[in-house]
Design an enzyme around this catalytic site. Structure first.
Site, PDB file in Angstrom:
ATOM      1  N   SER A  12       1.082  14.614   3.998  1.00 39.97           N
ATOM      2  CA  SER A  12      -0.052  14.567   5.088  1.00 39.97           C
ATOM      3  C   SER A  12       0.378  13.811   6.243  1.00 39.97           C
ATOM      4  O   SER A  12       0.238  13.832   7.399  1.00 39.97           O
ATOM      5  CB  SER A  12      -1.347  14.196   4.473  1.00 39.97           C
ATOM      6  OG  SER A  12      -1.514  12.964   4.260  1.00 39.97           O
ATOM      7  N   LYS A  84      10.642   6.929  -4.918  1.00 36.76           N
ATOM      8  CA  LYS A  84      11.704   6.229  -5.645  1.00 36.76           C
ATOM      9  C   LYS A  84      12.294   5.162  -4.608  1.00 36.76           C
ATOM     10  O   LYS A  84      12.356   5.189  -3.523  1.00 36.76           O
ATOM     11  CB  LYS A  84      12.999   7.370  -5.482  1.00 36.76           C
ATOM     12  CG  LYS A  84      12.665   8.625  -6.531  1.00 36.76           C
ATOM     13  CD  LYS A  84      13.132   8.228  -7.943  1.00 36.76           C
ATOM     14  CE  LYS A  84      12.627   8.743  -8.948  1.00 36.76           C
ATOM     15  NZ  LYS A  84      11.908  10.293  -9.119  1.00 36.76           N
ATOM     16  N   LEU A  85      13.006   4.431  -5.310  1.00 33.58           N
ATOM     17  CA  LEU A  85      13.659   2.933  -4.589  1.00 33.58           C
ATOM     18  C   LEU A  85      15.053   3.571  -4.003  1.00 33.58           C
ATOM     19  O   LEU A  85      15.722   4.259  -4.567  1.00 33.58           O
ATOM     20  CB  LEU A  85      13.924   2.063  -5.741  1.00 33.58           C
ATOM     21  CG  LEU A  85      14.450   0.780  -5.224  1.00 33.58           C
ATOM     22  CD1 LEU A  85      13.652  -0.019  -4.320  1.00 33.58           C
ATOM     23  CD2 LEU A  85      14.941  -0.303  -6.297  1.00 33.58           C
ATOM     24  N   ASN A 100       8.359   1.819   6.012  1.00 35.11           N
ATOM     25  CA  ASN A 100       7.556   2.462   4.887  1.00 35.11           C
ATOM     26  C   ASN A 100       6.055   2.357   5.120  1.00 35.11           C
ATOM     27  O   ASN A 100       5.696   1.352   5.625  1.00 35.11           O
ATOM     28  CB  ASN A 100       7.923   1.728   3.621  1.00 35.11           C
ATOM     29  CG  ASN A 100       7.245   2.276   2.609  1.00 35.11           C
ATOM     30  OD1 ASN A 100       7.112   3.449   2.344  1.00 35.11           O
ATOM     31  ND2 ASN A 100       6.526   1.502   1.657  1.00 35.11           N
ATOM     32  N   HIS A 102       2.648   2.027   3.202  1.00 32.37           N
ATOM     33  CA  HIS A 102       1.860   1.814   1.953  1.00 32.37           C
ATOM     34  C   HIS A 102       0.337   1.717   2.063  1.00 32.37           C
ATOM     35  O   HIS A 102      -0.027   1.103   3.220  1.00 32.37           O
ATOM     36  CB  HIS A 102       2.354   0.296   1.631  1.00 32.37           C
ATOM     37  CG  HIS A 102       1.782  -0.183   0.271  1.00 32.37           C
ATOM     38  ND1 HIS A 102       2.781   0.304  -0.771  1.00 32.37           N
ATOM     39  CD2 HIS A 102       0.974  -0.838  -0.105  1.00 32.37           C
ATOM     40  CE1 HIS A 102       1.838  -0.166  -1.735  1.00 32.37           C
ATOM     41  NE2 HIS A 102       0.908  -1.023  -1.541  1.00 32.37           N
ATOM     42  N   GLU A 172      -4.046   5.823   7.732  1.00 32.05           N
ATOM     43  CA  GLU A 172      -2.588   6.062   7.820  1.00 32.05           C
ATOM     44  C   GLU A 172      -2.113   7.075   8.899  1.00 32.05           C
ATOM     45  O   GLU A 172      -0.994   6.760   9.406  1.00 32.05           O
ATOM     46  CB  GLU A 172      -1.956   6.586   6.459  1.00 32.05           C
ATOM     47  CG  GLU A 172      -2.379   5.593   5.323  1.00 32.05           C
ATOM     48  CD  GLU A 172      -1.673   6.139   3.921  1.00 32.05           C
ATOM     49  OE1 GLU A 172      -0.645   6.833   3.893  1.00 32.05           O
ATOM     50  OE2 GLU A 172      -2.412   5.970   2.845  1.00 32.05           O
TER      51      GLU A 172
HETATM   52  C1  GAR Z   1       0.430   8.060   1.214  1.00 33.90           C
HETATM   53  O1  GAR Z   1      -0.931   7.566   1.014  1.00 33.90           O
HETATM   54  C2  GAR Z   1       1.306   6.865   1.141  1.00 33.90           C
HETATM   55  O2  GAR Z   1       0.779   5.563   1.918  1.00 33.90           O
HETATM   56  C3  GAR Z   1       1.653   6.531  -0.356  1.00 33.90           C
HETATM   57  O3  GAR Z   1       1.809   7.927  -0.629  1.00 33.90           O
HETATM   58  C4  GAR Z   1       0.772   8.819   0.091  1.00 33.90           C
HETATM   59  C5  GAR Z   1       1.553   9.869   0.645  1.00 33.90           C
HETATM   60  O4  GAR Z   1       0.803  10.836   1.057  1.00 33.90           O
HETATM   61  N1  GAR Z   1       2.846   5.829  -0.417  1.00 33.90           N
HETATM   62  C6  GAR Z   1       2.929   4.850  -1.334  1.00 33.90           C
HETATM   63  O5  GAR Z   1       2.028   4.734  -1.954  1.00 33.90           O
HETATM   64  C7  GAR Z   1       4.232   3.988  -1.339  1.00 33.90           C
HETATM   65  N2  GAR Z   1       4.070   2.933  -2.121  1.00 33.90           N
HETATM   66  P1  GAR Z   1       1.051  12.137   1.916  1.00 33.90           P
HETATM   67  O6  GAR Z   1       2.200  12.734   1.115  1.00 33.90           O
HETATM   68  O7  GAR Z   1       0.021  12.978   2.064  1.00 33.90           O
HETATM   69  O8  GAR Z   1       1.838  11.481   3.076  1.00 33.90           O
END
Ligand code: GAR
Length: 205
Positions: A12, A84-85, A100, A102, A172
């Protein structure tokens, strides 16, 4: 500016970047990269005709990917739900060009194992009244690079971790394109390890 977006799941945030009005004409997504050969984000990439690549065990190596991204003159790499790291060599090669998103207010609720629903469950358990996304530069440690921008979200009325996740995700989708736009306009500076956002006027001087 050419950008590449790393994803692992739904995508998303990738969609928010591709469809952003503020980014139209400013950035182009030239490659969507995942550690999974089948994920929701790849469907979005297909829909918008961006290239895709799989990296890691199921695909090409990070050094092959480095070459491809250099050939494509990639100015910015966005981790949008990539879980992944990233190897240190790759991070060093693209120093200060990887960001990134978060889903919590770092430095709280970050680090290894803190991703997606784990983050929102921890926040819900804590009883915190605010949460929100953080966009930061990526270094070799999980969630520890310099913070670029954060958005506060009122979660005082949220009744579950899922509700928090949904409120934070809406933020986000606003924050990430904003930061990508600032980067593409060369308005994000790092001074003594801290990020400073400069105005368009300051950028020129
Ligand atoms: C998002 O909420 C992002 O902040 C999180 O994964 C989700 C991806 O959603 N990322 C983490 O947790 C990284 N530590 P999306 O695939 O719908 O964009």
């Amino acid at each position: 500016m050419n950008i590449a977006v790393f994803v692992s799941g739904r995508g998303s945030n990738l969609r928010a970047i591709i469809e952003s009005k503020i980014l139209a004409g400013l950035v182009e997504v030239v490659l969507v990269i995942s550690d999974k050969s089948d994920c929701g984000a790849f469907k979005i990439a297909e829909q918008f005709n961006t290239g895709t690549a799989v990296v890691g065990k199921k695909g090409i190596s990070f050094s092959e990917l480095t070459k491809i991204l250099d050939e494509k003159k990639t100015g910015l790499i966005v981790l949008a739900g990539f879980l992944k790291l990233i190897p240190a060599e790759f991070v060093n090669h693209f120093e200060n060009r990887i960001i990134n998103i978060h889903p919590a207010l770092l430095p709280s609720y970050g680090g290894k194992g803190m991703y997606g629903h784990h983050v929102h469950e921890a926040v819900f358990k804590s009883g915190d009244k605010i949460s929100g996304p953080t966009v930061h530069f990526v270094n070799s440690e999980y969630d520890r690079g310099a913070i670029i921008s954060q958005k506060f979200v009122d979660i005082s009325k949220a009744k579950s971790a899922e509700e928090i996740a949904s409120l934070v995700l809406q933020a986000e989708h606003i924050l990430l394109p904003e930061v990508v736009g600032l980067f593409a306009q060369n308005r994000i500076k790092i001074e003594n390890g801290k990020v400073k956002i400069v105005s368009l006027e300051e950028r020129r001087s």
